[in-house]
Write an enzyme that holds these catalytic residues in place. Structure first.
Site, PDB file in Angstrom:
ATOM      1  N   GLY A 137       0.834  -1.204   0.000  1.00 55.78           N
ATOM      2  CA  GLY A 137       0.000   0.000   0.000  1.00 55.78           C
ATOM      3  C   GLY A 137       0.868   1.254   0.000  1.00 55.78           C
ATOM      4  N   GLN A 138       0.226   2.394   0.147  1.00 61.06           N
ATOM      5  CA  GLN A 138       0.959   3.671   0.101  1.00 61.06           C
ATOM      6  C   GLN A 138       2.022   3.774   1.197  1.00 61.06           C
ATOM      7  OE1 GLN A 138      -0.928   7.445  -0.924  1.00 61.06           O
ATOM      8  NE2 GLN A 138      -2.763   6.569   0.003  1.00 61.06           N
ATOM      9  N   LEU A 139       1.584   3.561   2.445  1.00 66.55           N
ATOM     10  CA  LEU A 139       2.520   3.735   3.557  1.00 66.55           C
ATOM     11  C   LEU A 139       3.568   2.631   3.560  1.00 66.55           C
ATOM     12  CD1 LEU A 139       3.384   5.304   6.049  1.00 66.55           C
ATOM     13  CD2 LEU A 139       1.778   3.932   7.399  1.00 66.55           C
ATOM     14  N   ILE A 178      -3.610 -10.624   7.411  1.00 68.15           N
ATOM     15  CA  ILE A 178      -3.706 -10.314   8.850  1.00 68.15           C
ATOM     16  C   ILE A 178      -5.020 -10.777   9.475  1.00 68.15           C
ATOM     17  CG2 ILE A 178      -2.027  -8.406   8.795  1.00 68.15           C
ATOM     18  CD1 ILE A 178      -4.564  -6.516   9.144  1.00 68.15           C
ATOM     19  N   TYR A 202      -8.417  -1.786   5.455  1.00 70.74           N
ATOM     20  CA  TYR A 202      -9.476  -1.631   4.457  1.00 70.74           C
ATOM     21  C   TYR A 202      -9.700  -0.126   4.359  1.00 70.74           C
ATOM     22  CZ  TYR A 202     -13.984  -2.138   2.100  1.00 70.74           C
ATOM     23  OH  TYR A 202     -15.019  -2.070   1.203  1.00 70.74           O
ATOM     24  N   THR A 203      -9.278   0.490   3.237  1.00 72.30           N
ATOM     25  CA  THR A 203      -9.262   1.958   3.166  1.00 72.30           C
ATOM     26  C   THR A 203     -10.295   2.549   2.196  1.00 72.30           C
ATOM     27  OG1 THR A 203      -7.463   1.829   1.547  1.00 72.30           O
ATOM     28  CG2 THR A 203      -6.822   2.152   3.836  1.00 72.30           C
ATOM     29  N   THR A 234      -6.853   6.887  12.041  1.00 73.26           N
ATOM     30  CA  THR A 234      -7.335   7.918  11.109  1.00 73.26           C
ATOM     31  C   THR A 234      -8.042   9.093  11.796  1.00 73.26           C
ATOM     32  OG1 THR A 234      -8.945   8.260   9.332  1.00 73.26           O
ATOM     33  CG2 THR A 234      -9.404   6.474  10.826  1.00 73.26           C
ATOM     34  N   TYR A 268     -16.082   3.152   8.003  1.00 75.84           N
ATOM     35  CA  TYR A 268     -14.611   3.097   8.021  1.00 75.84           C
ATOM     36  C   TYR A 268     -14.086   3.622   9.370  1.00 75.84           C
ATOM     37  CZ  TYR A 268      -9.814   4.652   7.002  1.00 75.84           C
ATOM     38  OH  TYR A 268      -8.459   4.896   7.057  1.00 75.84           O
TER      39      TYR A 268
HETATM   40  N1  LIG Z   1      -5.377   6.714   2.711  1.00 83.57           N
HETATM   41  C1  LIG Z   1      -5.739   7.678   3.558  1.00 83.57           C
HETATM   42  O1  LIG Z   1      -6.148   8.774   3.153  1.00 83.57           O
HETATM   43  C2  LIG Z   1      -5.638   7.447   5.046  1.00 83.57           C
HETATM   44  C3  LIG Z   1      -6.044   8.476   5.904  1.00 83.57           C
HETATM   45  C4  LIG Z   1      -5.928   8.264   7.278  1.00 83.57           C
HETATM   46  C5  LIG Z   1      -5.444   7.069   7.759  1.00 83.57           C
HETATM   47  N2  LIG Z   1      -5.072   6.084   6.898  1.00 83.57           N
HETATM   48  C6  LIG Z   1      -4.557   4.819   7.445  1.00 83.57           C
HETATM   49  O2  LIG Z   1      -3.186   4.720   7.089  1.00 83.57           O
HETATM   50  C7  LIG Z   1      -2.840   3.345   6.922  1.00 83.57           C
HETATM   51  C8  LIG Z   1      -2.141   3.153   5.592  1.00 83.57           C
HETATM   52  O3  LIG Z   1      -3.041   3.569   4.561  1.00 83.57           O
HETATM   53  P1  LIG Z   1      -2.656   3.416   3.015  1.00 83.57           P
HETATM   54  O4  LIG Z   1      -3.283   4.563   2.300  1.00 83.57           O
HETATM   55  O5  LIG Z   1      -1.206   3.139   2.877  1.00 83.57           O
HETATM   56  O6  LIG Z   1      -3.505   2.108   2.671  1.00 83.57           O
HETATM   57  P2  LIG Z   1      -3.528   1.300   1.308  1.00 83.57           P
HETATM   58  O7  LIG Z   1      -2.707   1.995   0.273  1.00 83.57           O
HETATM   59  O8  LIG Z   1      -4.961   0.973   1.037  1.00 83.57           O
HETATM   60  O9  LIG Z   1      -2.744  -0.035   1.699  1.00 83.57           O
HETATM   61  C9  LIG Z   1      -3.284  -1.016   2.524  1.00 83.57           C
HETATM   62  C10 LIG Z   1      -2.640  -2.334   2.128  1.00 83.57           C
HETATM   63  O10 LIG Z   1      -3.154  -3.350   2.992  1.00 83.57           O
HETATM   64  C11 LIG Z   1      -3.452  -4.466   2.177  1.00 83.57           C
HETATM   65  N3  LIG Z   1      -4.417  -5.341   2.834  1.00 83.57           N
HETATM   66  C12 LIG Z   1      -5.770  -5.314   2.791  1.00 83.57           C
HETATM   67  N4  LIG Z   1      -6.288  -6.344   3.477  1.00 83.57           N
HETATM   68  C13 LIG Z   1      -5.240  -7.033   3.989  1.00 83.57           C
HETATM   69  C14 LIG Z   1      -5.126  -8.209   4.768  1.00 83.57           C
HETATM   70  N5  LIG Z   1      -6.213  -8.891   5.169  1.00 83.57           N
HETATM   71  N6  LIG Z   1      -3.887  -8.655   5.121  1.00 83.57           N
HETATM   72  C15 LIG Z   1      -2.789  -7.992   4.696  1.00 83.57           C
HETATM   73  N7  LIG Z   1      -2.830  -6.894   3.945  1.00 83.57           N
HETATM   74  C16 LIG Z   1      -4.036  -6.422   3.577  1.00 83.57           C
HETATM   75  C17 LIG Z   1      -4.000  -3.839   0.913  1.00 83.57           C
HETATM   76  O11 LIG Z   1      -4.076  -4.780  -0.144  1.00 83.57           O
HETATM   77  P3  LIG Z   1      -5.232  -4.545  -1.267  1.00 83.57           P
HETATM   78  O12 LIG Z   1      -4.912  -3.251  -1.938  1.00 83.57           O
HETATM   79  O13 LIG Z   1      -5.051  -5.753  -2.136  1.00 83.57           O
HETATM   80  O14 LIG Z   1      -6.531  -4.524  -0.529  1.00 83.57           O
HETATM   81  C18 LIG Z   1      -2.972  -2.739   0.682  1.00 83.57           C
HETATM   82  O15 LIG Z   1      -1.812  -3.227   0.025  1.00 83.57           O
HETATM   83  C19 LIG Z   1      -4.142   2.570   7.091  1.00 83.57           C
HETATM   84  O16 LIG Z   1      -4.224   2.088   8.404  1.00 83.57           O
HETATM   85  C20 LIG Z   1      -5.223   3.600   6.869  1.00 83.57           C
HETATM   86  O17 LIG Z   1      -6.418   3.269   7.548  1.00 83.57           O
HETATM   87  C21 LIG Z   1      -5.138   6.255   5.548  1.00 83.57           C
END
Ligand SMILES: NC(=O)c1ccc[n+]([C@@H]2O[C@H](COP(=O)([O-])OP(=O)(O)OC[C@H]3O[C@@H](n4cnc5c(N)ncnc54)[C@H](OP(=O)(O)O)[C@@H]3O)[C@@H](O)[C@H]2O)c1
Length: 285
Positions: free
Chosen positions: A10-12, A37, A61-62, A101, A125
């Site tokens: 994912g992004q982070l 997970i 799950y984002t 978040t 969410y």
């Molecule tokens: N994006 C935002 O604007 C935002 C804002 C505030 C907080 N956050 C938090 O910051 C964190 C990082 O966000 P991000 O934007 O980097 O998220 P992201 O890009 O959606 O990455 C999440 C990763 O987790 C994977 N994943 C999903 N289900 C999984 C499972 N059961 N086991 C293992 N991996 C799994 C996803 O795979 P798939 O892509 O195949 O599902 C994806 O590679 C998250 O906790 C999010 O809630 C994000």
């Protein structure tokens, strides 16, 4: 030290791969294919087998709007799986760094949310992410929970990449101006997490806020993305949330106070415009 990263594609997670490059520690990057997970057995097994001392949970799950319909899936990943991770961390004496978040707040505040502000999520969410935080607290594991907002990067799908693309191809765009917060460049958050690990500050357990500094609306953010991308031909106009209905309700105000984070970990946090510039430069490469 052995450090497990979940959700590493994912992004982070992708930003953490870059930020940890050259570390003397052993970072193990996994995404759902290597480690789902939601499997308590798989989680426990890898933490034990690899003698993991730190877990950085980037898996989530984002899909904020889709979560309104896929409630069980969102809960399974953002809450129940986080409970698994926390229980295994407690059992094997590992520290859990978990990302939460700004969407745990209702957006009714008029000054930045602190770590002690009362959560009141408006959407599924946010509810599932808050349930994940509560599960961590109940598990008794050593943990650092970092609440962040409006995450973007050169990786994956995000507002910055979408606006950069649309402002290059469309003649006009309307973007909401009545939701105010602060963008967070994933590279900055990743560097901050690596700093905590590498400078051995893992004992500073608790909940922290982290975003870039400053305040803007999605409209302001879009205008700056287009400007830095050189997409000046596209006319971007502000609109109200009512004109752009989404399945999930979003907080109108979600600015986070970063005072606790920067003081605790001795980190100076960049202004959102400075970090956006870095990201756009990366996207131009
Ligand atoms: N994006 C935002 O604007 C935002 C804002 C505030 C907080 N956050 C938090 O910051 C964190 C990082 O966000 P991000 O934007 O980097 O998220 P992201 O890009 O959606 O990455 C999440 C990763 O987790 C994977 N994943 C999903 N289900 C999984 C499972 N059961 N086991 C293992 N991996 C799994 C996803 O795979 P798939 O892509 O195949 O599902 C994806 O590679 C998250 O906790 C999010 O809630 C994000």
């Amino acid at each position: 030290m052995n450090i497990l990263i979940t959700g590493a594609n994912g992004q982070l997670g992708s930003a953490l791969r870059e930020a940890s490059n050259g570390s003397i520690h052993h970072y193990i990057f996994t995404d759902v294919e290597e480690l789902d997970i939601t499997s308590a057995v798989a989680v426990d097994e890898i933490i034990k087998r690899e003698e993991i001392e730190v877990v950085v949970n980037c898996a989530a799950y984002t899909a904020v709007d889709r979560a309104e319909e896929e409630v069980d899936t969102a809960d399974k990943i953002n809450h129940l799986a986080v409970a698994n991770l926390a229980k295994s961390c407690a059992k094997h004496n590992a520290t859990l760094i978990h990302i939460s978040t700004d969407y745990i707040f209702d957006g009714e505040a008029t000054s930045p949310y602190t770590e002690d502000s009362a959560p009141a999520p408006l959407n599924i969410y946010g509810r599932t992410k808050l349930a994940g935080e509560c599960a961590i607290a109940e598990s008794g594991c050593r943990h650092i929970v970092i609440r962040t907002s409006w995450l973007y990067s050169q990786f994956g799908h995000n507002f910055c990449k979408t606006m950069r693309r649309l402002s290059a191809t469309e003649s006009s765009l309307r973007v909401v101006c009545d939701q105010v917060g602060t963008p967070t460049y994933a590279g900055d958050l990743a560097e901050a997490i690596v700093h905590i690990i590498e400078s051995n500050q893992l004992s500073k357990c608790g909940t922290y806020n982290f975003s870039n500094e400053g305040v803007c609306s999605w409209y302001d953010f879009a205008v700056e993305i287009a400007r830095l991308s050189g997409n000046t031909a596209c006319a971007i106009t502000p609109c109200r949330s009512e004109e752009y209905p989404t399945k999930a309700i979003r907080p109108r105000y979600s600015v986070l106070s970063k005072e606790k984070f920067s003081q605790s970990f001795s980190i100076e946090i960049a202004k959102w415009q400075e970090s956006l510039k870095k990201c756009i430069e990366r996207l131009k490469e």
